[in-house]
Write a protein that holds these residues in place. Structure first.
Motif, PDB file in Angstrom:
ATOM      1  N   GLY A  76     -16.703  -0.411   5.736  1.00  0.00           N
ATOM      2  CA  GLY A  76     -16.525  -0.472   4.287  1.00  0.00           C
ATOM      3  C   GLY A  76     -17.584   0.320   3.542  1.00  0.00           C
ATOM      4  O   GLY A  76     -17.292   0.982   2.537  1.00  0.00           O
ATOM      5  N   GLU A  77     -18.804   0.269   4.032  1.00  0.00           N
ATOM      6  CA  GLU A  77     -19.886   1.045   3.410  1.00  0.00           C
ATOM      7  C   GLU A  77     -19.609   2.544   3.508  1.00  0.00           C
ATOM      8  O   GLU A  77     -19.881   3.295   2.560  1.00  0.00           O
ATOM      9  N   GLU A 102     -16.572   3.967   3.783  1.00  0.00           N
ATOM     10  CA  GLU A 102     -15.457   4.260   2.884  1.00  0.00           C
ATOM     11  C   GLU A 102     -15.933   4.300   1.422  1.00  0.00           C
ATOM     12  O   GLU A 102     -15.499   5.159   0.635  1.00  0.00           O
ATOM     13  N   LYS A 103     -16.816   3.399   1.079  1.00  0.00           N
ATOM     14  CA  LYS A 103     -17.352   3.350  -0.288  1.00  0.00           C
ATOM     15  C   LYS A 103     -18.146   4.611  -0.600  1.00  0.00           C
ATOM     16  O   LYS A 103     -18.019   5.195  -1.698  1.00  0.00           O
ATOM     17  N   VAL A 144      -5.708   2.691   1.821  1.00  0.00           N
ATOM     18  CA  VAL A 144      -5.771   1.977   3.102  1.00  0.00           C
ATOM     19  C   VAL A 144      -4.402   1.977   3.768  1.00  0.00           C
ATOM     20  O   VAL A 144      -3.367   2.176   3.115  1.00  0.00           O
ATOM     21  N   GLY A 202      -9.124   1.817   6.861  1.00  0.00           N
ATOM     22  CA  GLY A 202      -9.458   2.842   5.884  1.00  0.00           C
ATOM     23  C   GLY A 202      -8.787   4.161   6.199  1.00  0.00           C
ATOM     24  O   GLY A 202      -8.772   4.591   7.353  1.00  0.00           O
ATOM     25  N   LEU A 209     -11.113  -2.393   8.243  1.00  0.00           N
ATOM     26  CA  LEU A 209     -11.831  -2.995   7.122  1.00  0.00           C
ATOM     27  C   LEU A 209     -11.599  -4.497   7.020  1.00  0.00           C
ATOM     28  O   LEU A 209     -12.428  -5.210   6.467  1.00  0.00           O
ATOM     29  N   SER A 251     -11.669  -7.660  -0.638  1.00  0.00           N
ATOM     30  CA  SER A 251     -12.230  -6.314  -0.501  1.00  0.00           C
ATOM     31  C   SER A 251     -13.483  -6.129  -1.351  1.00  0.00           C
ATOM     32  O   SER A 251     -14.448  -5.495  -0.907  1.00  0.00           O
ATOM     33  N   HIS A 264     -16.781  -5.476   0.687  1.00  0.00           N
ATOM     34  CA  HIS A 264     -17.174  -4.072   0.709  1.00  0.00           C
ATOM     35  C   HIS A 264     -17.556  -3.509  -0.656  1.00  0.00           C
ATOM     36  O   HIS A 264     -18.104  -2.402  -0.711  1.00  0.00           O
ATOM     37  N   TYR A 294      -8.657  -1.619  -3.112  1.00  0.00           N
ATOM     38  CA  TYR A 294      -7.625  -0.865  -2.414  1.00  0.00           C
ATOM     39  C   TYR A 294      -6.552  -0.476  -3.435  1.00  0.00           C
ATOM     40  O   TYR A 294      -5.754  -1.304  -3.880  1.00  0.00           O
TER      41      TYR A 294
END
Length: 368
Positions: A222-223, A225-226, A245, A271, A278, A328, A332, A336
Motif C-alpha cells: 500500500g505504501e 501504491e500510495k 485496483v 494494486g 493490498l 483502504s 494504506h 480505490y
C-alpha cells in the motif's frame, strides 16, 4: 534256477551290507569304552525324545529373538509418550539408518571444535552412542574412547529462530499440502517423519505469524501504491491518493451460476501498478468443533473458531471486496477509485449500497 538263486544271493548280500553299515554307524556314536548299557539306552532314548534337534533349536532361537525384539522395547530404544504429546525417538548405534536433514556448516563447525583438554582427544577418538530425534532435528551423542567424556552434536543450531521443523511445516503449507503429503515425501526419501501432534502444534503456532507477515506485506504494498499515485498526481479533492485496483474472489467448492453451497470463500484486492496484494479476506460458514458439539447436544469447548459467515456462499465475494474498500484509508491511506473485475454485478451493487468513501465519491467499474 541259477538265475533265481543268483537274485536271492544278491538280495541277501545287500541286506547284510545294510545291517553291517547300520552297526558301524551306531557304534560311531559312542566311544568303544563308553558303549551304553540297556538301561542307559532307555535313558538316552528318552533324552533324545525330549531334546529338540539342531534345526528345531535354531528355529526356536529365531522365534525367541523375533518375539523379544517386539516385546522388549528397551532394546529398540524408542520412547513414545502419550498421544497428546510429541513422540521422541532415541535410536541406538545398531538401529541407526535412513537420511537426515542437517545444517552442514554448523555440523562441521561443531565437529571441528571438539577437543578435550589434558588428553588432546578429538572427534576421531569419539564413538557414536545414540541419536535423539525430535521431528527433523537430531542430537548425536558420542562417547570418547580415551577419557569417556560425552559429547553432543546437534544437526543444526538449537537457538535458531526458524528451525528445520518449522521451516518444513511452513513449506508444506505454502505449497498447499498437509501432513499426509509430507509423510509420502519422507517415505520416498527414507527419512523419518515428525509425529503428527508435532506437526499440528507447529501449524497452529505458525497461523498468527503468517497472518502478521501477510499484513506487513500488504501495508508495504500500500505504501508503494500510495507513493506512485502521489508521483503521478492522482489525488482527490481531499488530498487523498486514489488508485486503480483489481479484485476477484473464489470458493473452496466450485460454483458457477448455480449450486452456491461452499462453506468457505476468499477474495483479494491487488494494486494495478505494483501487482501486489493490498487486501485479503476469508469467509467461513462452518466450524467442525461447533458443528460436532451441536450435533451431540454438548457445550462448545473453548477453541479458535473460524466461522465468520452465516449468509449465502454467493454473497461471500462481494462482502470481502466491500470490506477491503472500507479499510483502504485505515490500512494504506488511499482510496480505490477504479475497480477492474469480471462481469459480476454483485460487487458493484454492494459498493454502491455501502458507499465506503461517502456519497460524494464515485467508484468506477472496468470490466476485464
Amino acid at each position: 534256477m541259477s538265475g533265481r538263486h543268483g537274485n536271492k544271493t544278491r538280495l541277501f548280500m545287500s541286506a547284510k551290507r545294510k545291517k553291517h553299515h547300520f552297526r558301524i554307524k551306531r557304534q560311531t556314536h559312542f566311544a568303544p569304552d563308553t558303549v551304553p548299557s540297556n538301561n542307559e539306552n532307555k535313558e538316552n532314548s528318552a533324552t533324545a525324545l525330549n531334546t529338540p534337534s539342531k534345526e528345531t533349536q535354531e528355529l526356536m532361537e529365531e522365534n525367541v529373538s523375533s518375539s523379544s525384539s517386539i516385546t522388549r522395547l528397551n532394546d529398540l530404544n524408542i520412547v513414545c509418550e502419550n498421544d497428546d504429546d510429541d513422540c521422541d525417538e532415541e535410536i541406538s548405534n545398531d538401529k541407526l539408518s535412513g537420511r537426515r536433514i542437517v545444517d552442514i556448516k554448523y555440523l562441521f563447525s561443531s565437529i571441528s571444535n571438539i577437543k578435550h583438554q589434558h588428553t588432546d582427544c578429538t572427534f576421531a577418538d569419539l564413538k557414536f552412542v545414540k541419536e535423539l530425534r525430535k521431528g527433523f532435528t537430531s542430537q548425536y551423542v558420542f562417547r570418547c574412547k580415551m577419557c569417556q567424556k560425552v559429547e553432543t552434536v546437534h544437526s543444526e543450531d538449537p537457538t535458531s529462530k526458524l528451525n528445520t521443523n518449522t521451516a518444513i511445516v511452513e513449506g508444506i503449507l505454502c505449497s498447499g499440502n498437509g501432513y499426509a503429503q509430507l509423510n509420502e515425501i519422507c517415505s520416498v526419501l527414507n527419512m523419518p517423519n515428525m509425529h503428527q501432534n508435532t506437526y499440528t502444534k507447529i501449524e497452529q503456532s505458525l497461523t498468527p505469524l503468517i497472518e502478521e507477515c501477510a499484513i506487513e506485506e500488504m501495508i508495504a504494498a500500500g505504501e508503494e501504491e500510495k507513493r506512485l499515485a502521489i508521483l503521478n498526481g492522482e489525488i482527490d479533492k481531499e488530498g487523498c491518493p486514489v488508485i486503480t485496483v483489481v479484485a476477484d474472489g473464489s470458493w473452496a467448492k466450485r460454483s458457477y451460476k448455480s449450486g452456491f453451497s461452499s462453506a468457505s470463500g476468499a477474495g483479494c484486492i491487488v494494486g494495478m501498478r505494483t501487482k501486489k496484494v493490498l487486501f485479503l479476506g476469508v469467509r467461513n460458514s462452518y466450524c467442525c468443533i461447533c458443528s460436532r458439539s451441536i450435533k451431540l447436544n454438548k457445550d462448545v469447548t473453548e477453541h479458535r473458531c473460524f466461522k465468520n459467515w452465516s449468509d449465502s456462499a454467493n454473497a461471500m465475494e462481494a462482502d470481502i471486496i466491500a470490506e477491503g474498500f472500507a479499510k483502504s484509508v485505515e490500512m494504506h491511506g488511499i482510496k480505490y477509485k477504479n475497480l477492474v473485475g469480471d462481469g459480476d454485478s454483485s460487487i458493484m451493487k454492494k459498493l454502491l449500497l455501502k458507499k465506503p468513501y461517502g456519497s460524494d465519491f464515485t467508484i468506477s467499474k472496468i470490466e476485464c
